[in-house]
Design an enzyme around this catalytic site. Structure first.
Site, PDB file in Angstrom:
ATOM      1  N   HIS A 137       0.876  -1.184   0.000  1.00  0.00           N
ATOM      2  CA  HIS A 137       0.000   0.000   0.000  1.00  0.00           C
ATOM      3  C   HIS A 137       0.911   1.233   0.000  1.00  0.00           C
ATOM      4  O   HIS A 137       1.764   1.371  -0.883  1.00  0.00           O
ATOM      5  CB  HIS A 137      -0.927  -0.099   1.213  1.00  0.00           C
ATOM      6  N   VAL A 183       7.961  -5.625  -7.940  1.00  0.00           N
ATOM      7  CA  VAL A 183       8.605  -4.310  -8.063  1.00  0.00           C
ATOM      8  C   VAL A 183       7.611  -3.246  -7.600  1.00  0.00           C
ATOM      9  O   VAL A 183       6.544  -3.057  -8.205  1.00  0.00           O
ATOM     10  CB  VAL A 183       9.068  -4.055  -9.512  1.00  0.00           C
ATOM     11  N   HIS A 201      -1.889  -2.392  -9.552  1.00  0.00           N
ATOM     12  CA  HIS A 201      -2.943  -1.855  -8.694  1.00  0.00           C
ATOM     13  C   HIS A 201      -4.091  -2.850  -8.647  1.00  0.00           C
ATOM     14  O   HIS A 201      -4.401  -3.484  -9.655  1.00  0.00           O
ATOM     15  CB  HIS A 201      -3.443  -0.507  -9.241  1.00  0.00           C
ATOM     16  N   ASP A 238       2.418   5.888  -6.504  1.00  0.00           N
ATOM     17  CA  ASP A 238       3.658   5.911  -5.718  1.00  0.00           C
ATOM     18  C   ASP A 238       4.896   6.002  -6.596  1.00  0.00           C
ATOM     19  O   ASP A 238       5.953   6.436  -6.121  1.00  0.00           O
ATOM     20  CB  ASP A 238       3.746   4.654  -4.842  1.00  0.00           C
ATOM     21  N   ARG A 278      -3.679  11.788   3.283  1.00  0.00           N
ATOM     22  CA  ARG A 278      -4.814  10.859   3.385  1.00  0.00           C
ATOM     23  C   ARG A 278      -5.621  11.054   4.666  1.00  0.00           C
ATOM     24  O   ARG A 278      -6.755  10.549   4.760  1.00  0.00           O
ATOM     25  CB  ARG A 278      -4.286   9.429   3.233  1.00  0.00           C
ATOM     26  N   ARG A 293     -18.241  -6.955   9.947  1.00  0.00           N
ATOM     27  CA  ARG A 293     -17.855  -8.235  10.540  1.00  0.00           C
ATOM     28  C   ARG A 293     -18.155  -9.335   9.525  1.00  0.00           C
ATOM     29  O   ARG A 293     -19.255  -9.895   9.529  1.00  0.00           O
ATOM     30  CB  ARG A 293     -18.660  -8.430  11.828  1.00  0.00           C
TER      31      ARG A 293
HETATM   32  N1  ACO Z   1       5.739  -6.448  -9.694  1.00  0.00           N
HETATM   33  C1  ACO Z   1       5.798  -7.663 -10.259  1.00  0.00           C
HETATM   34  N2  ACO Z   1       4.708  -8.400 -10.522  1.00  0.00           N
HETATM   35  C2  ACO Z   1       3.510  -7.869 -10.192  1.00  0.00           C
HETATM   36  C3  ACO Z   1       3.373  -6.614  -9.614  1.00  0.00           C
HETATM   37  C4  ACO Z   1       4.554  -5.888  -9.350  1.00  0.00           C
HETATM   38  N3  ACO Z   1       4.498  -4.684  -8.793  1.00  0.00           N
HETATM   39  N4  ACO Z   1       2.070  -6.354  -9.387  1.00  0.00           N
HETATM   40  C5  ACO Z   1       1.397  -7.411  -9.817  1.00  0.00           C
HETATM   41  N5  ACO Z   1       2.265  -8.337 -10.305  1.00  0.00           N
HETATM   42  C6  ACO Z   1       1.931  -9.630 -10.869  1.00  0.00           C
HETATM   43  C7  ACO Z   1       1.865 -10.670  -9.770  1.00  0.00           C
HETATM   44  O1  ACO Z   1       3.109 -11.272  -9.551  1.00  0.00           O
HETATM   45  C8  ACO Z   1       0.847 -11.612 -10.332  1.00  0.00           C
HETATM   46  O2  ACO Z   1       1.473 -12.387 -11.330  1.00  0.00           O
HETATM   47  P1  ACO Z   1       1.120 -13.961 -11.498  1.00  0.00           P
HETATM   48  O3  ACO Z   1      -0.348 -13.965 -11.834  1.00  0.00           O
HETATM   49  O4  ACO Z   1       2.037 -14.379 -12.579  1.00  0.00           O
HETATM   50  O5  ACO Z   1       1.413 -14.552 -10.156  1.00  0.00           O
HETATM   51  C9  ACO Z   1      -0.132 -10.699 -11.059  1.00  0.00           C
HETATM   52  O6  ACO Z   1       0.615  -9.546 -11.413  1.00  0.00           O
HETATM   53  C10 ACO Z   1      -1.320 -10.286 -10.204  1.00  0.00           C
HETATM   54  O7  ACO Z   1      -0.831  -9.756  -8.969  1.00  0.00           O
HETATM   55  P2  ACO Z   1      -1.682  -9.734  -7.626  1.00  0.00           P
HETATM   56  O8  ACO Z   1      -0.788  -9.399  -6.492  1.00  0.00           O
HETATM   57  O9  ACO Z   1      -2.523 -10.966  -7.506  1.00  0.00           O
HETATM   58  O10 ACO Z   1      -2.688  -8.569  -7.950  1.00  0.00           O
HETATM   59  P3  ACO Z   1      -3.336  -7.613  -6.923  1.00  0.00           P
HETATM   60  O11 ACO Z   1      -4.491  -7.002  -7.618  1.00  0.00           O
HETATM   61  O12 ACO Z   1      -3.610  -8.259  -5.628  1.00  0.00           O
HETATM   62  O13 ACO Z   1      -2.129  -6.599  -6.743  1.00  0.00           O
HETATM   63  C11 ACO Z   1      -0.895  -4.898  -5.788  1.00  0.00           C
HETATM   64  C12 ACO Z   1      -2.218  -5.282  -6.457  1.00  0.00           C
HETATM   65  C13 ACO Z   1      -0.827  -5.542  -4.391  1.00  0.00           C
HETATM   66  C14 ACO Z   1      -0.885  -3.365  -5.645  1.00  0.00           C
HETATM   67  C15 ACO Z   1       0.293  -5.369  -6.656  1.00  0.00           C
HETATM   68  O14 ACO Z   1       0.207  -4.831  -7.938  1.00  0.00           O
HETATM   69  C16 ACO Z   1       1.637  -5.032  -6.019  1.00  0.00           C
HETATM   70  O15 ACO Z   1       2.124  -5.759  -5.139  1.00  0.00           O
HETATM   71  N6  ACO Z   1       2.251  -3.897  -6.437  1.00  0.00           N
HETATM   72  C17 ACO Z   1       3.474  -3.432  -5.799  1.00  0.00           C
HETATM   73  C18 ACO Z   1       3.154  -2.642  -4.545  1.00  0.00           C
HETATM   74  C19 ACO Z   1       2.651  -1.263  -4.829  1.00  0.00           C
HETATM   75  O16 ACO Z   1       3.191  -0.562  -5.670  1.00  0.00           O
HETATM   76  N7  ACO Z   1       1.629  -0.834  -4.056  1.00  0.00           N
HETATM   77  C20 ACO Z   1       1.055   0.504  -4.186  1.00  0.00           C
HETATM   78  C21 ACO Z   1      -0.402   0.427  -4.491  1.00  0.00           C
HETATM   79  S1  ACO Z   1      -1.099   1.987  -4.957  1.00  0.00           S
HETATM   80  C22 ACO Z   1      -1.119   2.941  -3.566  1.00  0.00           C
HETATM   81  O17 ACO Z   1      -1.122   2.477  -2.446  1.00  0.00           O
HETATM   82  C23 ACO Z   1      -1.146   4.437  -3.813  1.00  0.00           C
END
Ligand code: ACO
Length: 379
Positions: free
Chosen positions: A222, A265, A270, A321, A346, A365
């Site tokens: 996040h 990375v 998102h 970010d 925020r 809940r």
């Molecule tokens: N780097 C590499 N691979 C990624 C990334 C990433 N940043 N984000 C998603 N993927 C890949 C996952 O490895 C997964 O691949 P797979 O299907 O081959 O296993 C696929 O994309 C789906 O990823 P999930 O984690 O299941 O998707 P989700 O919707 O839950 O992810 C999240 C959202 C948690 C934000 C994710 O993109 C992530 O971890 N990003 C990095 C952290 C980040 O930048 N967070 C900031 C969010 S925005 C904010 O707070 C303002």
């Protein structure tokens, strides 16, 4: 095994109504109270956006001046907050400082146990006004610098930078900072906002809800991602003497290796947006202005190199970010201070949601599908 459908991570679950913001991944848009966030970032002060989020409407001239005076009157670091921060190690994470400071502010708030709509709004506004001094004081104490008193002749963004750096900030820097505050302010039921709503739903108080939200924001999936983006840049290596092309080539090689190693990375991807984050173009434009202002083209090389390599390899786009991290770096904030800056912004969205949740409360809940052993008896 249970037959119940489990929505892991609550993905796709619509948990409640909200009138505060609308995230639309199909049109790649984000509205605060109906207004496109890009328009708000282009035209309004952060103070006006805060008032919009809390009340639902743009402020009148009278409301604006009343709030400006209120905000200025509550900017000083309270002695109790300063003493509490001084007890914390200078090498603890600044998010721990932010979380502790909000807790102390709550305990000392004159309306601590009053959750009437008027008291909630006053608490939200006092917190909004008080938090910048926490970030500024924390960055300065880590650098062994004396705190800087707030100045009444400066607006929120100017004063924030003034208290942090002890210098009158340039207009260009103030503007990029203001834009970041507007863009970070609100984003519907994200993890920290939902946390704040869960806590509020038990009829707990506003500061407890914000403290819990800060805990959720700290995580790198996040808010902690803006800090993590800078760690990526540092890992690749920022070389001031390098051309944009050379930096981009090294960034691409780093990304290819990271993805081969199945690393996540930070700053990319998102949960809701799959074709790009609606806030990125506006924040990237602010970053571009900062890169021009500070003459740091090599950072743009790293930025573009990573973005293009991720897009080619996985089609995953940057989130807010990603441009925010290097923007704060250029302004002179220490990397660990980036997520506390996200808190400062925020606080507006969280507290608007806390008030909305309380106005039509239902205890949050959910159920769980049990997957442990079947009933058994002690031997
Ligand atoms: N780097 C590499 N691979 C990624 C990334 C990433 N940043 N984000 C998603 N993927 C890949 C996952 O490895 C997964 O691949 P797979 O299907 O081959 O296993 C696929 O994309 C789906 O990823 P999930 O984690 O299941 O998707 P989700 O919707 O839950 O992810 C999240 C959202 C948690 C934000 C994710 O993109 C992530 O971890 N990003 C990095 C952290 C980040 O930048 N967070 C900031 C969010 S925005 C904010 O707070 C303002």
């Amino acid at each position: 095994m249970s037959e119940q459908t489990v929505h892991k991570g609550l993905a796709g679950v619509v948990a409640d109504h909200t009138a505060i913001s609308k995230v639309n991944p199909e049109t790649n848009s984000l509205l605060y109270r109906g207004y496109p966030v890009q328009q708000l970032a282009a035209q309004l002060s952060f103070e006006d956006v805060a008032l919009l989020l809390w009340s639902g409407e743009l402020p009148t001239e009278a409301q604006r001046s009343e709030f400006m005076a209120f905000e200025r009157a509550h900017r000083r670091l309270m002695p109790q907050v300063r003493s509490a921060i001084d007890l914390l190690p200078v090498d603890c994470h600044p998010m721990d400082v932010g979380r502790t400071a909000v807790s102390v502010l709550g305990a000392c708030d004159p309306d601590a146990e009053d959750s009437s709509p008027q008291a909630e709004l006053a608490k939200a506004q006092r917190l909004f006004a008080a938090f910048p001094a926490v970030v500024a004081y924390d960055q300065r104490r880590r650098r062994g610098q004396e705190p800087v008193e707030p100045r009444d002749d400066l607006d929120y963004s100017q004063n924030f930078l003034w208290m942090t750096f002890g210098e009158e900030p340039a207009e260009e820097v103030v503007d990029a900072f203001r834009v970041s505050m507007v863009l970070y302010a609100e984003h519907s039921f994200n993890a920290s906002t939902f946390t704040a709503r869960v806590v509020t739903s038990t009829l707990s108080d506003l500061h407890s809800a914000v403290t819990a939200a800060i805990g959720a924001l700290k995580g790198p999936l996040h808010g902690g991602a803006n800090e993590a983006v800078m760690h990526t840049f540092d890992e690749i290596g920022i070389r001031a003497e390098e051309s944009r092309e050379q930096a981009a080539a090294r960034a691409k090689a780093w990304m290819d290796e990271a993805l081969t190693a199945k690393r996540r990375v930070m700053g990319f991807g998102h949960r809701v947006y799959k074709n790009g984050d609606s806030r990125v173009p506006t924040m990237k434009a602010a970053l571009d202005r900062m890169i021009d202002y500070y003459g740091r083209d090599e950072l743009l090389g790293l930025y573009d190199g990573l973005e293009q390599a991720m897009d080619q390899a996985k089609g995953i786009k940057p989130n807010l970010d990603y441009p925010a991290g290097p923007t704060y770096h250029l302004m002179g904030f220490d990397t660990e201070m980036f997520t506390p800056l996200f808190i400062a912004s925020r606080i507006t969205g969280w507290t608007a949601h806390i008030m909305e949740q309380r106005a039509e409360n239902s205890l949050i809940r959910p159920l769980s599908a049990y997957s442990g052993p079947a009933e058994r008896q002690l031997p």
